[in-house]
Design a protein around this motif. Structure first.
Motif, mmCIF file in Angstrom:
data_model
loop_
_atom_site.group_PDB
_atom_site.id
_atom_site.type_symbol
_atom_site.label_atom_id
_atom_site.label_comp_id
_atom_site.label_asym_id
_atom_site.label_seq_id
_atom_site.Cartn_x
_atom_site.Cartn_y
_atom_site.Cartn_z
ATOM 1 N N ILE A 9 6.291 14.957 -51.614
ATOM 2 C CA ILE A 9 6.025 15.358 -52.999
ATOM 3 C C ILE A 9 5.782 16.860 -53.070
ATOM 4 O O ILE A 9 6.247 17.544 -53.990
ATOM 5 C CB ILE A 9 4.821 14.579 -53.556
ATOM 6 N N PHE A 10 5.055 17.369 -52.091
ATOM 7 C CA PHE A 10 4.786 18.803 -52.017
ATOM 8 C C PHE A 10 6.073 19.619 -51.955
ATOM 9 O O PHE A 10 6.224 20.632 -52.648
ATOM 10 C CB PHE A 10 3.915 19.088 -50.791
ATOM 11 N N THR A 11 7.031 19.185 -51.132
ATOM 12 C CA THR A 11 8.278 19.948 -51.013
ATOM 13 C C THR A 11 9.085 19.909 -52.314
ATOM 14 O O THR A 11 9.758 20.887 -52.654
ATOM 15 C CB THR A 11 9.131 19.396 -49.862
ATOM 16 N N LEU A 12 9.023 18.787 -53.036
ATOM 17 C CA LEU A 12 9.753 18.694 -54.306
ATOM 18 C C LEU A 12 9.200 19.684 -55.327
ATOM 19 O O LEU A 12 9.951 20.449 -55.951
ATOM 20 C CB LEU A 12 9.651 17.275 -54.869
ATOM 21 N N SER A 13 7.890 19.656 -55.519
ATOM 22 C CA SER A 13 7.299 20.523 -56.532
ATOM 23 C C SER A 13 7.350 21.993 -56.129
ATOM 24 O O SER A 13 7.526 22.867 -56.968
ATOM 25 C CB SER A 13 5.847 20.104 -56.798
ATOM 26 N N SER A 14 7.212 22.268 -54.834
ATOM 27 C CA SER A 14 7.301 23.665 -54.405
ATOM 28 C C SER A 14 8.707 24.203 -54.625
ATOM 29 O O SER A 14 8.890 25.379 -54.969
ATOM 30 C CB SER A 14 6.912 23.806 -52.931
ATOM 31 N N GLY A 15 9.713 23.337 -54.462
ATOM 32 C CA GLY A 15 11.085 23.771 -54.732
ATOM 33 C C GLY A 15 11.308 24.100 -56.198
ATOM 34 O O GLY A 15 11.939 25.111 -56.533
ATOM 35 N N LEU A 16 10.781 23.242 -57.086
ATOM 36 C CA LEU A 16 10.913 23.527 -58.516
ATOM 37 C C LEU A 16 10.142 24.789 -58.897
ATOM 38 O O LEU A 16 10.624 25.604 -59.690
ATOM 39 C CB LEU A 16 10.401 22.334 -59.327
ATOM 40 N N GLY A 17 8.934 24.949 -58.349
ATOM 41 C CA GLY A 17 8.155 26.153 -58.626
ATOM 42 C C GLY A 17 8.845 27.401 -58.112
ATOM 43 O O GLY A 17 8.799 28.462 -58.749
ATOM 44 N N PHE A 18 9.486 27.275 -56.971
ATOM 45 C CA PHE A 18 10.256 28.394 -56.418
ATOM 46 C C PHE A 18 11.361 28.827 -57.377
ATOM 47 O O PHE A 18 11.553 30.024 -57.633
ATOM 48 C CB PHE A 18 10.847 27.975 -55.067
ATOM 49 N N LEU A 19 12.082 27.853 -57.912
ATOM 50 C CA LEU A 19 13.170 28.180 -58.841
ATOM 51 C C LEU A 19 12.635 28.788 -60.130
ATOM 52 O O LEU A 19 13.252 29.703 -60.695
ATOM 53 C CB LEU A 19 13.974 26.920 -59.153
ATOM 54 N N ASP A 20 11.503 28.303 -60.623
ATOM 55 C CA ASP A 20 10.924 28.840 -61.854
ATOM 56 C C ASP A 20 10.630 30.331 -61.737
ATOM 57 O O ASP A 20 10.847 31.094 -62.683
ATOM 58 C CB ASP A 20 9.632 28.093 -62.201
ATOM 59 N N ALA A 21 10.129 30.741 -60.584
ATOM 60 C CA ALA A 21 9.661 32.116 -60.432
ATOM 61 C C ALA A 21 10.737 33.084 -59.967
ATOM 62 O O ALA A 21 10.574 34.301 -60.138
ATOM 63 C CB ALA A 21 8.487 32.160 -59.442
ATOM 64 N N THR A 22 11.821 32.589 -59.390
ATOM 65 C CA THR A 22 12.775 33.499 -58.750
ATOM 66 C C THR A 22 14.208 33.408 -59.276
ATOM 67 O O THR A 22 14.940 34.400 -59.222
ATOM 68 C CB THR A 22 12.818 33.234 -57.235
ATOM 69 N N LEU A 23 14.609 32.234 -59.762
ATOM 70 C CA LEU A 23 16.024 32.047 -60.084
ATOM 71 C C LEU A 23 16.487 32.939 -61.224
ATOM 72 O O LEU A 23 17.600 33.476 -61.187
ATOM 73 C CB LEU A 23 16.294 30.579 -60.424
ATOM 74 N N SER A 24 15.665 33.110 -62.252
ATOM 75 C CA SER A 24 16.097 33.893 -63.413
ATOM 76 C C SER A 24 16.353 35.351 -63.043
ATOM 77 O O SER A 24 17.350 35.942 -63.481
ATOM 78 C CB SER A 24 15.047 33.798 -64.519
ATOM 79 N N ILE A 25 15.474 35.917 -62.225
ATOM 80 C CA ILE A 25 15.677 37.312 -61.812
ATOM 81 C C ILE A 25 16.900 37.424 -60.908
ATOM 82 O O ILE A 25 17.702 38.364 -61.036
ATOM 83 C CB ILE A 25 14.416 37.847 -61.103
#
Length: 461
Positions: free
Chosen positions: A240-256
């Motif tokens: 579960i940790f890896t799933l949410s950390s992946g989504l959080g990673f995309l939230d903070a970095t993908l747009s830039i």
């Protein structure tokens, strides 16, 4: 179904005879589904609107990439604390009151967050971002912890199917949030997306006060510590940790990354995020049905889904050692793989942890459901804190390609450990079947010169 005279209150014992979703649903079940669906949709659309434009806006305000990651991460950290506390005391607080009050707090914080562009100075802007996001996280934790527990209580025999169906509304919130927020931001500026969606969330408060039933339950003496001592629960929580950390990673970095690499506008970045949320939304009901119909494959769905998620992150950049040029079509394709694999891994986790709790002697009822919901939300929040914080730091230190690959490596490690545990468990389960009364087949074989008939005669003597 036994119900109180007012038609809405019921006890734990009453729900033991709750019909499954394959039969005709009662009025109470229908109202619960509508209520939880509205919570999932409205909460997630307010959460997901930040992705396309807030990192860029915060960067214009003078916030570094690391600080932007911390702003996303503090939300998850406070969500962690809220999930643990509220999950433990859901019976004392009341599931309905917790859900409604959580919506009210989140709606106010969403509107206030839309006013932050008027704050002068970088330090004041960053400080208020942390404060408002932290309070909003507690409200979100209250609403989601209660919704998970209520769903599992009303549909005890079809948890994965119901949650998979409800994830359609979660996915719709994730789908509509980024493009809706990005287009409104591009057309009308920073404030309007938050004000509109905050008002929508506020309208959910009286709506849920009216339709959501009240639930009575008895507090339990079980604790998170006892629940977390099971090795299987620990490994599932790591997934579960890896799933949410992946989504959080995309939230903070993908747009830039998309803005700088492909010169995409915030509106198109919002559409790009559909690559994750749309496959997740479409696949969740099917995966939930399969998970309930064939419970024995839940564990392998989690393992295979985790491996697919790891693969998607490694090719998202892609990883520099492969010397593959970053292309838009490859980025979208990998986002789609990540979205589908998130459903494979995420849908079976809640019923598996719940089964593990019951196997270890936890009482069936709202109290245990609250503990499992709180644990799920807490672990999810840890990942949502780690993902953007780690992603922001690694992207600033190295680059997006390496950061995404490391994130994929963490997911691969979690899948490998969980798969190894399941294989070991299967070997240990099959081993006793090869012995009867502590004797192996070789030990039970007749001695030389002694027939099986002699054994039978000895037995009857």
């Amino acid at each position: 179904m036994n119900m109180e005279p007012n038609g809405v209150q019921q006890t734990d014992n009453a729900l033991e005879e709750t019909p499954t979703v394959t039969q005709r649903m009662s009025r109470q079940q229908v109202l619960t589904l509508i209520s939880v669906a509205s919570v999932n949709f409205s909460s997630m659309i307010c959460y997901s609107i930040l992705g396309p434009f807030f990192p860029y806006e915060a960067k214009q305000k003078g916030a570094s990439q690391t600080v932007i990651g911390l702003i996303f991460g503090c939300y998850a950290l406070c969500n962690l604390m809220g999930s643990l506390i509220l999950g433990k005391y859901i019976v004392q607080i009341g599931a309905k009151f917790m859900l409604v009050s959580g919506l009210f707090v989140s709606s106010g914080c969403t509107v206030l967050f839309g006013m932050l562009d008027r704050v002068p100075g970088t330090k004041m802007f960053i400080a208020l971002c942390f404060i408002i996001r932290s309070i909003d996280a507690v409200g979100f934790a209250a609403a989601m912890t209660s919704s998970f527990a209520v769903s599992a209580k009303v549909f005890p025999n079809n948890i994965a199917t119901v949650m998979g169906s409800l994830e359609v509304f979660t996915g719709l919130g994730l789908i509509l949030g980024p493009p809706f927020g990005g287009l409104l931001y591009q057309s009308f500026g920073y404030e309007l997306p938050f004000i509109i969606l905050g008002c929508v969330l506020f309208l959910m408060v009286p709506f849920n006060m009216y339709i959501l039933p009240n639930f009575e339950a008895t507090p339990s003496k079980d604790s998170f510590l006892r629940l977390f001592t099971c090795p299987k629960t620990v490994l599932i929580c790591f997934m579960i940790f890896t799933l949410s950390s992946g989504l959080g990673f995309l939230d903070a970095t993908l747009s830039i990354f998309a803005t700088e690499k492909f010169s995409m506008s915030p509106g198109y970045v919002g559409l790009l995020l559909l690559g994750v949320s749309l496959p997740y939304c479409l696949s969740s009901p099917f995966l939930g049905f399969v998970s309930d119909k064939f419970p024995f494959i839940r564990k392998w769905l989690m393992v295979l889904g985790g491996l697919a998620t790891a693969l998607g992150f490694c090719f998202l950049g892609p990883i520099p050692i492969l010397h593959i040029q970053s292309q838009l079509w490859l980025l979208i394709f990998m986002l789609a793989i990540i979205g589908f694999s998130l459903g494979m891994t995420g849908i079976p986790t809640f019923p598996e942890i719940l089964n593990c709790a019951y196997e270890n002697g936890f009482e069936e009822g709202l109290s245990t459901l609250g503990l499992v919901s709180g644990l799920f939300g807490a672990v999810w929040s840890i990942g949502m804190f780690f993902g953007p914080t780690f992603g922001g730091f690694m992207t600033q230190t190295l680059n997006f390609e390496w950061a995404a690959s490391i994130e994929g490596g963490i997911g691969f490690l979690a899948s490998f450990l969980l798969g190894t545990y399941f294989l070991t468990e299967r070997v240990q389960t099959n081993r006793p079947s090869q012995a009867i009364d502590g004797e192996t087949p070789e030990e039970r074989a007749p001695l030389l010169g002694q027939s099986s008939t002699d054994d039978d005669q000895t037995l009857y003597q």
